[in-house]
Design an enzyme around this catalytic site. Structure first.
Site, PDB file in Angstrom:
ATOM      1  N   HIS A   1     -19.029  50.353 -25.279  1.00 50.43           N
ATOM      2  CA  HIS A   1     -19.679  50.655 -24.653  1.00 50.43           C
ATOM      3  C   HIS A   1     -21.195  51.606 -25.051  1.00 50.43           C
ATOM      4  O   HIS A   1     -20.014  52.185 -25.555  1.00 50.43           O
ATOM      5  CB  HIS A   1     -19.852  50.930 -23.424  1.00 50.43           C
ATOM      6  CG  HIS A   1     -19.076  51.256 -22.675  1.00 50.43           C
ATOM      7  ND1 HIS A   1     -19.444  52.202 -20.607  1.00 50.43           N
ATOM      8  CD2 HIS A   1     -18.529  52.795 -23.174  1.00 50.43           C
ATOM      9  CE1 HIS A   1     -19.582  53.110 -20.580  1.00 50.43           C
ATOM     10  NE2 HIS A   1     -19.436  53.741 -21.871  1.00 50.43           N
TER      11      HIS A   1
ATOM     12  N   CYS B   1     -23.153  59.747 -24.456  1.00 52.07           N
ATOM     13  CA  CYS B   1     -22.253  58.741 -24.101  1.00 52.07           C
ATOM     14  C   CYS B   1     -24.016  57.255 -24.745  1.00 52.07           C
ATOM     15  O   CYS B   1     -23.172  56.245 -24.090  1.00 52.07           O
ATOM     16  CB  CYS B   1     -22.161  58.434 -22.371  1.00 52.07           C
ATOM     17  SG  CYS B   1     -21.109  59.661 -22.461  1.00 52.07           S
TER      18      CYS B   1
ATOM     19  N   HIS C   1     -19.094  53.821 -28.009  1.00 59.94           N
ATOM     20  CA  HIS C   1     -17.912  54.530 -28.091  1.00 59.94           C
ATOM     21  C   HIS C   1     -17.459  53.610 -27.801  1.00 59.94           C
ATOM     22  O   HIS C   1     -17.021  52.931 -26.653  1.00 59.94           O
ATOM     23  CB  HIS C   1     -17.719  55.539 -27.470  1.00 59.94           C
ATOM     24  CG  HIS C   1     -17.898  56.127 -26.362  1.00 59.94           C
ATOM     25  ND1 HIS C   1     -19.709  55.894 -25.629  1.00 59.94           N
ATOM     26  CD2 HIS C   1     -17.700  55.648 -25.080  1.00 59.94           C
ATOM     27  CE1 HIS C   1     -19.771  56.236 -24.384  1.00 59.94           C
ATOM     28  NE2 HIS C   1     -18.896  56.177 -24.136  1.00 59.94           N
TER      29      HIS C   1
ATOM     30  N   HIS D   1     -13.393  52.850 -24.663  1.00 62.21           N
ATOM     31  CA  HIS D   1     -12.281  53.516 -24.324  1.00 62.21           C
ATOM     32  C   HIS D   1     -11.315  52.182 -23.105  1.00 62.21           C
ATOM     33  O   HIS D   1     -11.267  50.912 -23.936  1.00 62.21           O
ATOM     34  CB  HIS D   1     -13.131  53.407 -22.422  1.00 62.21           C
ATOM     35  CG  HIS D   1     -14.143  54.529 -22.635  1.00 62.21           C
ATOM     36  ND1 HIS D   1     -14.188  55.736 -22.838  1.00 62.21           N
ATOM     37  CD2 HIS D   1     -15.462  53.827 -22.091  1.00 62.21           C
ATOM     38  CE1 HIS D   1     -14.789  56.196 -22.051  1.00 62.21           C
ATOM     39  NE2 HIS D   1     -15.652  55.442 -22.436  1.00 62.21           N
TER      40      HIS D   1
ATOM     41  N   HIS E   1     -11.023  44.083 -26.113  1.00 62.49           N
ATOM     42  CA  HIS E   1     -11.710  43.825 -27.466  1.00 62.49           C
ATOM     43  C   HIS E   1     -12.688  43.216 -27.650  1.00 62.49           C
ATOM     44  O   HIS E   1     -13.360  42.631 -28.783  1.00 62.49           O
ATOM     45  CB  HIS E   1     -10.285  43.247 -28.415  1.00 62.49           C
ATOM     46  CG  HIS E   1      -9.241  44.383 -28.232  1.00 62.49           C
ATOM     47  ND1 HIS E   1      -9.073  44.128 -27.572  1.00 62.49           N
ATOM     48  CD2 HIS E   1      -9.208  44.902 -29.863  1.00 62.49           C
ATOM     49  CE1 HIS E   1      -7.676  45.322 -28.254  1.00 62.49           C
ATOM     50  NE2 HIS E   1      -7.895  45.732 -29.564  1.00 62.49           N
TER      51      HIS E   1
ATOM     52  N   GLU F   1     -11.458  54.783 -16.743  1.00 62.81           N
ATOM     53  CA  GLU F   1     -12.576  54.829 -17.576  1.00 62.81           C
ATOM     54  C   GLU F   1     -11.427  55.945 -18.383  1.00 62.81           C
ATOM     55  O   GLU F   1     -11.659  55.855 -20.103  1.00 62.81           O
ATOM     56  CB  GLU F   1     -13.951  55.199 -17.655  1.00 62.81           C
ATOM     57  CG  GLU F   1     -14.755  54.842 -19.046  1.00 62.81           C
ATOM     58  CD  GLU F   1     -16.079  54.925 -19.149  1.00 62.81           C
ATOM     59  OE1 GLU F   1     -17.508  54.011 -18.479  1.00 62.81           O
ATOM     60  OE2 GLU F   1     -16.490  56.525 -19.055  1.00 62.81           O
TER      61      GLU F   1
HETATM   62 ZN   LIG Z   1     -18.071  55.285 -22.116  1.00 59.88          ZN
END
Ligand SMILES: [Zn+2]
Length: 141
Positions: A27, A37, A41, A43, A78, A125
């Site tokens: 996201h 952010c 990137h 998670h 994914h 997260e």
């Molecule tokens: Zn993030």
């Protein structure tokens, strides 16, 4: 899973079911205040969904665990969260993702005859950051 951490929700239902899931997703937060952010990137999200109710269905399920996984894991694993229609106009922050998961699960539960309720969604997260979403009573009508 979830480092064995399960926040409790007070309730008086007979049955409580918890489903853990983890999924890989990317996201970005489309706001300069988000710092690093704001760039795409990934998670490994850890998700726990708490569902409760008084009655079971004809199979003996409050809800089939597999149905929860299909609703959430299959949808987001994914993927780039920002590309899903529900995040078109809102950033997929941990808070927003938790609320969206609750809405997806509760919308499905509303179609079941035994009337289960999603009491809590936990979205972790990172190892040090998580959000808990709990509906207000008026959200459950
Ligand atoms: Zn993030």
């Amino acid at each position: 899973m979830l480092q064995q951490f399960y926040p409790q929700v007070p309730h008086t239902f007979r049955f409580e079911l918890n489903k853990d899931m983890h999924l890989a997703a990317a996201h970005f937060i489309n706001d300069e205040h988000a710092g690093a952010c704001q760039y795409t990137h990934g998670h490994t999200y850890f998700i726990n969904v708490t569902i409760a109710g008084d009655e079971l269905d004809s199979t003996g399920f409050l809800i089939n665990f597999k149905d929860i996984k299909t609703l959430i894991h299959k949808r987001y694993d994914h993927s780039l969260l920002n590309e899903h229609p529900e995040y078109k106009d809102v950033n997929p922050t941990t808070e927003v993702v938790a609320k969206q998961i609750w809405e997806t699960v509760q919308t499905h539960l509303n179609t079941l005859t035994n009337n289960p309720t999603c009491l809590q969604v936990l979205v972790r997260e990172t190892p040090t950051s998580y959000v808990v979403y709990r509906p207000k009573p008026e959200d459950l009508k």
